[in-house]
Design an enzyme around this catalytic site. Structure first.
Site, mmCIF file in Angstrom:
data_model
loop_
_atom_site.group_PDB
_atom_site.id
_atom_site.type_symbol
_atom_site.label_atom_id
_atom_site.label_comp_id
_atom_site.label_asym_id
_atom_site.label_seq_id
_atom_site.Cartn_x
_atom_site.Cartn_y
_atom_site.Cartn_z
ATOM 1 C CG HIS A 57 -2.069 -0.983 1.062
ATOM 2 N ND1 HIS A 57 -2.798 -1.467 2.120
ATOM 3 C CD2 HIS A 57 -2.609 -1.574 -0.059
ATOM 4 C CE1 HIS A 57 -3.725 -2.299 1.678
ATOM 5 N NE2 HIS A 57 -3.624 -2.375 0.366
ATOM 6 C CG HIS A 90 -1.845 -6.395 1.779
ATOM 7 N ND1 HIS A 90 -1.654 -5.771 0.557
ATOM 8 C CD2 HIS A 90 -1.377 -5.536 2.706
ATOM 9 C CE1 HIS A 90 -1.101 -4.590 0.753
ATOM 10 N NE2 HIS A 90 -0.928 -4.423 2.043
ATOM 11 C CB CYS A 112 4.001 -10.502 4.677
ATOM 12 S SG CYS A 112 5.036 -10.389 6.169
ATOM 13 C CG HIS A 140 -6.717 -4.262 5.350
ATOM 14 N ND1 HIS A 140 -5.793 -5.255 5.108
ATOM 15 C CD2 HIS A 140 -6.021 -3.096 5.379
ATOM 16 C CE1 HIS A 140 -4.583 -4.709 4.999
ATOM 17 N NE2 HIS A 140 -4.704 -3.400 5.148
ATOM 18 C CD GLU A 142 -2.807 -8.755 7.645
ATOM 19 O OE1 GLU A 142 -2.710 -9.352 8.727
ATOM 20 O OE2 GLU A 142 -2.209 -7.675 7.389
ATOM 21 C CB THR A 180 0.198 -8.384 10.496
ATOM 22 O OG1 THR A 180 0.111 -7.773 9.196
ATOM 23 C CG2 THR A 180 -0.075 -9.874 10.389
ATOM 24 C CB CYS A 210 4.173 -7.742 11.532
ATOM 25 S SG CYS A 210 4.540 -6.086 10.951
ATOM 26 C CB SER A 239 -3.670 -0.667 7.990
ATOM 27 O OG SER A 239 -4.123 -0.766 9.319
ATOM 28 C CG ASN A 240 2.215 0.207 8.218
ATOM 29 O OD1 ASN A 240 3.136 1.000 8.278
ATOM 30 N ND2 ASN A 240 1.914 -0.444 7.091
#
Length: 339
Positions: A57, A90, A112, A140, A142, A180, A210, A239-240
């Site tokens: 992303h 993802h 991942c 999302h 993932e 994650t 993660c 997201s992160n």
């Protein structure tokens, strides 16, 4: 990269101008592996190579890969039969894998490994007939991939507030898993609330969030308490990266903003600001951070202090479909953010 606005101006402030640069920041091992996978596929098979969804992303990364011949599609049914397709970092559900196989596609799985771990946990708990409360954001990629491993056993819990309304059939046989890339603090608050309702709630065998997500959040927490302004480099659908803005504000930053590129930093954000914190999400190449630092230096923020809270040296092997010839890192992807 979009057209640039006028350079930031060096306007005096009361104290000393400085930048606190969070470390770790930027590329994690899983992102590096996924991006290299697309690059290697293009080198080996030639353009076009198709990629389901965005490989990671980040607008800049996707744009660069498109220029090299990657074609990003929403679903595998948009890929010509027999072509090469890369699954993003993802992860994907078994239904997507089956759909690709049904079209005779040559699939390269760049999921991942830490996401793959969560998939395996979902399969195992579903096999043992547990109800799985998957903490994450509905929609999302993932979450869709993980839920797709055991759709009859998974309920998505979007936020701590959702913990009050989620229902399970057997409160004695329920487990939580998570996306994650979430906020560590918010995830644990959701778990706390779930456990108040379901005292027998089991934990996953290991932490699902993660290492890179956690490390970047820890670093920005340390920076935020001393920052008048925090700039997070990252895309809106990361997201992160979005979580880093939230964490910065929660831990003391007077203001915090997310930008894709340096030219999105606005002059008014710097009014009266002595200390600027800078970090980047796990899918952001370091060149974008350097461009922000260069613009801040032009505005007088030349004193840069790195605030380091962890060392990262995790290495993931490339997808099995691409192993066998060494790339510039000896056939491995690193989490050192050196791209």
């Amino acid at each position: 990269m979009p057209g640039r606005r006028e350079r930031l101006q060096d306007i005096p402030v009361t104290g000393r101008k400085r930048v606190l640069l969070a470390a770790p920041r930027g590329y994690c091992a899983g992102v590096d592996r996924a991006v290299i996978a697309v690059e290697k596929a293009l080198e080996r098979y030639g353009a076009p190579v198709y990629v389901r969804k965005e490989i990671v992303h980040n607008r800049h990364v996707v744009g660069e890969l498109e220029q090299r011949g990657a074609v990003f599609v929403e679903e595998v049914d948009a890929v010509p039969e027999g072509a090469h397709v890369v699954f993003s970092a993802h992860g994907v559900s078994p239904a997507v894998v089956a759909g690709a196989a049904g079209r005779g596609l040559q699939a390269i799985d760049a999921t991942c490994p830490l996401v793959t771990k969560v998939h395996r946990e979902a399969v195992r708990f579903a096999r043992d007939d547990y109800e799985i409360l998957l903490i994450g954001h509905d929609g999302h990629e993932e979450v869709e991939g993980t839920a797709g491993e055991a759709p009859d056993h998974v309920t998505v819990v979007n936020s701590p507030a959702d913990a009050a309304t989620v229902e399970v059939k057997d409160p004695s046989k329920v487990v939580w898993l998570s996306q994650t890339t979430l906020s560590v603090d918010e995830t644990m608050e959701t778990v706390r609330r779930l456990r108040e309702r379901f005292p027998h709630l089991q934990d996953p065998p290991s932490d699902d969030i993660c290492y890179a997500t956690q490390n970047r959040q820890v670093a920005i927490k340390k920076v935020a308490k001393d920052a008048d302004l925090v700039i997070v480099v990252g895309s809106a659908n990361s997201s992160n990266s979005v979580r880093l803005v939230e964490v910065a504000l929660e831990y003391g930053a007077a203001a915090a903003y997310r930008v894709d590129y340096a030219d999105e930093v606005r002059q008014e954000w710097l009014d009266g600001v002595e200390t600027v914190g800078v970090t980047s999400g796990a899918s952001v190449p370091e060149v974008l951070v350097q461009q922000v630092l260069d613009d801040l230096a032009h505005a007088g923020y030349r004193d840069v202090e790195e605030v380091k809270t962890a060392e990262e040296d995790l290495i993931f092997s490339l997808p099995k479909e691409l192993r066998g010839d060494a790339d510039r890192r000896g056939g491995r992807a690193t989490g050192r953010g050196d791209r």
